[in-house]
Design a protein around this motif. Structure first.
Motif, PDB file in Angstrom:
ATOM      1  N   LEU A 174      -0.745  -6.712   2.949  1.00 10.55           N
ATOM      2  CA  LEU A 174      -1.344  -6.633   3.589  1.00 10.55           C
ATOM      3  C   LEU A 174      -0.602  -6.843   4.947  1.00 10.55           C
ATOM      4  CD1 LEU A 174      -4.030  -9.326   3.021  1.00 10.55           C
ATOM      5  CD2 LEU A 174      -4.256  -7.226   2.334  1.00 10.55           C
ATOM      6  N   SER A 175      -0.851  -5.494   6.349  1.00 10.52           N
ATOM      7  CA  SER A 175      -0.355  -5.032   7.306  1.00 10.52           C
ATOM      8  C   SER A 175      -1.340  -5.050   7.853  1.00 10.52           C
ATOM      9  CB  SER A 175       0.803  -4.142   6.858  1.00 10.52           C
ATOM     10  OG  SER A 175       1.367  -3.975   7.919  1.00 10.52           O
ATOM     11  N   THR A 176      -0.804  -5.178   9.599  1.00 10.54           N
ATOM     12  CA  THR A 176      -1.372  -5.175  10.042  1.00 10.54           C
ATOM     13  C   THR A 176      -2.004  -3.012  10.999  1.00 10.54           C
ATOM     14  OG1 THR A 176       0.323  -4.590  12.171  1.00 10.54           O
ATOM     15  CG2 THR A 176      -1.166  -6.876  11.890  1.00 10.54           C
ATOM     16  N   ARG A 177      -1.331  -2.550  10.103  1.00  8.61           N
ATOM     17  CA  ARG A 177      -1.225  -0.909  10.928  1.00  8.61           C
ATOM     18  C   ARG A 177      -1.698  -0.203   9.999  1.00  8.61           C
ATOM     19  NH1 ARG A 177      -1.789  -0.584  16.579  1.00  8.61           N
ATOM     20  NH2 ARG A 177      -0.588  -2.370  17.441  1.00  8.61           N
ATOM     21  N   ASN A 178      -2.102   0.913  10.239  1.00  3.28           N
ATOM     22  CA  ASN A 178      -2.843   2.115   8.943  1.00  3.28           C
ATOM     23  C   ASN A 178      -1.134   2.911   8.758  1.00  3.28           C
ATOM     24  OD1 ASN A 178      -4.866   1.702   7.863  1.00  3.28           O
ATOM     25  ND2 ASN A 178      -5.669   2.920   9.793  1.00  3.28           N
ATOM     26  N   ASP A 179      -0.546   3.041   9.467  1.00  3.55           N
ATOM     27  CA  ASP A 179       0.771   3.395   8.828  1.00  3.55           C
ATOM     28  C   ASP A 179       2.140   3.026   8.442  1.00  3.55           C
ATOM     29  OD1 ASP A 179       1.274   1.733  10.954  1.00  3.55           O
ATOM     30  OD2 ASP A 179       2.651   3.069  12.823  1.00  3.55           O
ATOM     31  N   SER A 180       1.748   1.279   9.278  1.00  7.03           N
ATOM     32  CA  SER A 180       2.617   0.447   7.462  1.00  7.03           C
ATOM     33  C   SER A 180       2.397   0.732   6.080  1.00  7.03           C
ATOM     34  CB  SER A 180       2.755  -0.966   8.340  1.00  7.03           C
ATOM     35  OG  SER A 180       3.396  -0.786   9.572  1.00  7.03           O
ATOM     36  N   VAL A 181       0.811   0.068   6.148  1.00  4.86           N
ATOM     37  CA  VAL A 181       0.352   0.645   4.558  1.00  4.86           C
ATOM     38  C   VAL A 181       1.077   2.352   3.810  1.00  4.86           C
ATOM     39  CG1 VAL A 181      -2.285   0.314   3.880  1.00  4.86           C
ATOM     40  CG2 VAL A 181      -1.731  -1.489   5.410  1.00  4.86           C
ATOM     41  N   ASP A 182       0.194   3.114   5.016  1.00  4.37           N
ATOM     42  CA  ASP A 182       0.954   3.945   4.135  1.00  4.37           C
ATOM     43  C   ASP A 182       2.294   4.199   3.633  1.00  4.37           C
ATOM     44  OD1 ASP A 182      -2.322   5.047   4.667  1.00  4.37           O
ATOM     45  OD2 ASP A 182      -1.415   6.058   7.216  1.00  4.37           O
ATOM     46  N   LYS A 183       2.855   3.434   4.628  1.00  2.05           N
ATOM     47  CA  LYS A 183       4.071   3.760   4.613  1.00  2.05           C
ATOM     48  C   LYS A 183       4.586   3.045   2.956  1.00  2.05           C
ATOM     49  CE  LYS A 183       9.158   1.769   6.096  1.00  2.05           C
ATOM     50  NZ  LYS A 183       9.876   1.205   7.140  1.00  2.05           N
ATOM     51  N   ILE A 184       3.633   1.692   2.598  1.00  2.00           N
ATOM     52  CA  ILE A 184       4.088   0.490   1.218  1.00  2.00           C
ATOM     53  C   ILE A 184       3.720   1.520   0.627  1.00  2.00           C
ATOM     54  CG2 ILE A 184       3.909  -1.335   0.228  1.00  2.00           C
ATOM     55  CD1 ILE A 184       3.891  -2.398   3.474  1.00  2.00           C
ATOM     56  N   ASN A 204      -2.150 -12.916  -6.095  1.00  2.81           N
ATOM     57  CA  ASN A 204      -0.788 -12.508  -5.003  1.00  2.81           C
ATOM     58  C   ASN A 204      -0.935 -11.891  -4.449  1.00  2.81           C
ATOM     59  OD1 ASN A 204       0.825 -13.469  -7.802  1.00  2.81           O
ATOM     60  ND2 ASN A 204      -0.625 -12.481  -8.776  1.00  2.81           N
ATOM     61  N   VAL A 205      -0.941 -11.993  -2.486  1.00  2.00           N
ATOM     62  CA  VAL A 205      -0.796 -11.514  -1.554  1.00  2.00           C
ATOM     63  C   VAL A 205       0.399 -11.590  -0.581  1.00  2.00           C
ATOM     64  CG1 VAL A 205      -1.658 -13.681  -0.472  1.00  2.00           C
ATOM     65  CG2 VAL A 205      -2.136 -11.028   0.444  1.00  2.00           C
ATOM     66  N   GLY A 206       0.888 -10.434  -0.564  1.00  2.00           N
ATOM     67  CA  GLY A 206       1.955 -10.483   0.314  1.00  2.00           C
ATOM     68  C   GLY A 206       1.395  -9.811   2.002  1.00  2.00           C
ATOM     69  N   ILE A 207       2.400 -10.022   3.366  1.00  2.00           N
ATOM     70  CA  ILE A 207       1.630  -9.641   4.237  1.00  2.00           C
ATOM     71  C   ILE A 207       3.124  -9.200   4.779  1.00  2.00           C
ATOM     72  CG2 ILE A 207       1.117 -10.928   6.277  1.00  2.00           C
ATOM     73  CD1 ILE A 207      -0.176 -13.334   4.311  1.00  2.00           C
ATOM     74  N   TYR A 208       2.915  -8.605   5.451  1.00  2.00           N
ATOM     75  CA  TYR A 208       3.961  -7.559   5.814  1.00  2.00           C
ATOM     76  C   TYR A 208       3.602  -7.468   7.392  1.00  2.00           C
ATOM     77  CZ  TYR A 208       7.296  -3.566   6.723  1.00  2.00           C
ATOM     78  OH  TYR A 208       7.733  -2.737   8.044  1.00  2.00           O
ATOM     79  N   LEU A 209       4.706  -8.250   8.806  1.00  2.00           N
ATOM     80  CA  LEU A 209       4.524  -8.106  10.267  1.00  2.00           C
ATOM     81  C   LEU A 209       5.230  -7.793  10.073  1.00  2.00           C
ATOM     82  CD1 LEU A 209       3.099 -11.640  10.247  1.00  2.00           C
ATOM     83  CD2 LEU A 209       1.543  -9.497   9.798  1.00  2.00           C
ATOM     84  N   PRO A 210       5.584  -5.980  10.587  1.00  2.00           N
ATOM     85  CA  PRO A 210       6.691  -5.266  11.106  1.00  2.00           C
ATOM     86  C   PRO A 210       6.598  -5.930  12.963  1.00  2.00           C
ATOM     87  CG  PRO A 210       5.232  -3.949  10.829  1.00  2.00           C
ATOM     88  CD  PRO A 210       4.826  -5.083  10.197  1.00  2.00           C
TER      89      PRO A 210
END
Length: 339
Positions: free
Chosen positions: A132-142, A283-289
């Motif tokens: 999970l991440s805050t913004r679509n651009d980070s989600v698209d990157k992953i 199993n959840v990961g959280i990506y907070l750039p």
């Protein structure tokens, strides 16, 4: 209820019993202030607030880790101990250490999707994890990173975009194809057999095809995708997803009306925190750039998993702390639920 009863009191003057977790991300008010965002949400009385807290406490106790459930309650209430302003400390055993951006992101994806190449054909493995991440651009990157590592038959679908009533061709096709819009699928949709996807529209709710439903791709045709529903009471049901015309939810997003004909799906290795509401992911990961920016986002992200053991957080620090701990911002509008 007001329309049905003709009584202009909340819920038509009827007693309503609401169940579930009310600490969710608030309604999105485009370019809205904090006051406008709060005003768009239901204001709870002290009695309702007490009932909700009791219900939420019961829900959290269902987790396998009581200490983790207490931590989540403190985060949701906005009372977790703060280092400065609204920064709180992330539990050590949940942290993916940040060293270098690309390396740390690889560490996070490896922690949530270990041995992806070996387990890619196992539906239970694929659907039991997400980042999970805050913004679509980070989600698209992953998603781009993980679909590249995913082996299997590949198919690429391109959307057909148009600006409705653009008779003077002010907005060429190339420009429209470049637009990445929240709530719409991408122009360039890269899929592989066995990969997870998430539905973006209500297609057939009675048969489980609702917005946010998670599925797994099984095969591809020119105009349809054969997929299997992977969660809920319809799990295991096969369905065909069509390519359909879609428009942004926010009609004022552009000075023109965009229409995109594409399959109403996105890759499901990663999703935004808002999109993950209502999901339970073992199993959840959280990506907070960057820090969360909306009320309840951090709580929603942390509470998607079952335990802190299987919840991993990667924070790219935006605060200066000297004790070696990892901190991130926790945004809570306490005025939404009155005490």
């Amino acid at each position: 209820m007001k329309d049905i009863t003709g009584v202009m009191l909340p819920f038509g003057g009827k007693i309503m019993v609401l169940g579930g977790d009310f600490r969710q991300v608030l309604l999105v008010v485009r370019r809205g202030t904090r006051a406008q965002t709060v005003d768009s949400s239901i204001q709870m009385s002290p009695v309702w607030s007490s009932i909700i807290k009791l219900r939420l406490t019961i829900n959290m106790r269902a987790l396998t880790d009581p200490w983790f459930s207490d931590f989540l309650l403190r985060v949701g209430d906005g009372v977790e101990e703060k280092a400065q302003e609204n920064f709180i400390c992330i539990l050590d055993d949940m942290v993916i250490p940040f060293t270098e951006k690309e390396k740390s992101l690889n560490d996070l994806t490896d922690a949530i999707f270990p041995s992806l190449e070996i387990n890619r054909s196992k539906s239970d493995y694929i659907i039991s994890r997400a980042i999970l991440s805050t913004r679509n651009d980070s989600v698209d990157k992953i998603n781009d990173r993980l679909i590249g590592r995913f082996h299997g038959e590949e198919r690429i679908y391109y959307s057909f975009d148009e600006a409705v009533d653009d008779i003077n061709n002010f907005y060429p096709m190339e420009f429209l194809n470049m637009l990445s819009v929240s709530g719409l699928p991408p122009h360039y949709l890269r899929l592989k057999v066995g990969c997870p996807i998430i539905l973006l529209r209500n297609l057939d709710p009675s048969n489980g095809l609702c917005n946010d439903t998670r599925l797994i791709c099984k095969s591809f045709q020119h105009n349809v995708i054969d997929a299997e529903i992977s969660v809920g009471q319809h799990a295991g049901k096969r369905t065909f997803l069509p390519m359909i015309p879609l428009c942004p939810f926010d009609e004022d997003m552009f000075p023109f009306k965009l229409k995109r004909k594409q399959f109403p799906i996105r890759l499901g290795f990663a999703m935004t925190i808002n999109k993950a509401q209502g999901q339970k992911i073992p199993n959840v990961g959280i990506y907070l750039p960057e820090s969360v920016f909306s009320d309840g986002q951090l709580y929603v992200a942390l509470s998607r998993g079952f335990s802190r053991t299987n919840t991993k957080v990667l924070v790219i620090a935006d605060g200066q702390f000297n004790d070696g701990e990892v901190y991130t911002s926790n945004v809570v509008y306490k005025e939404v639920l009155h005490d």
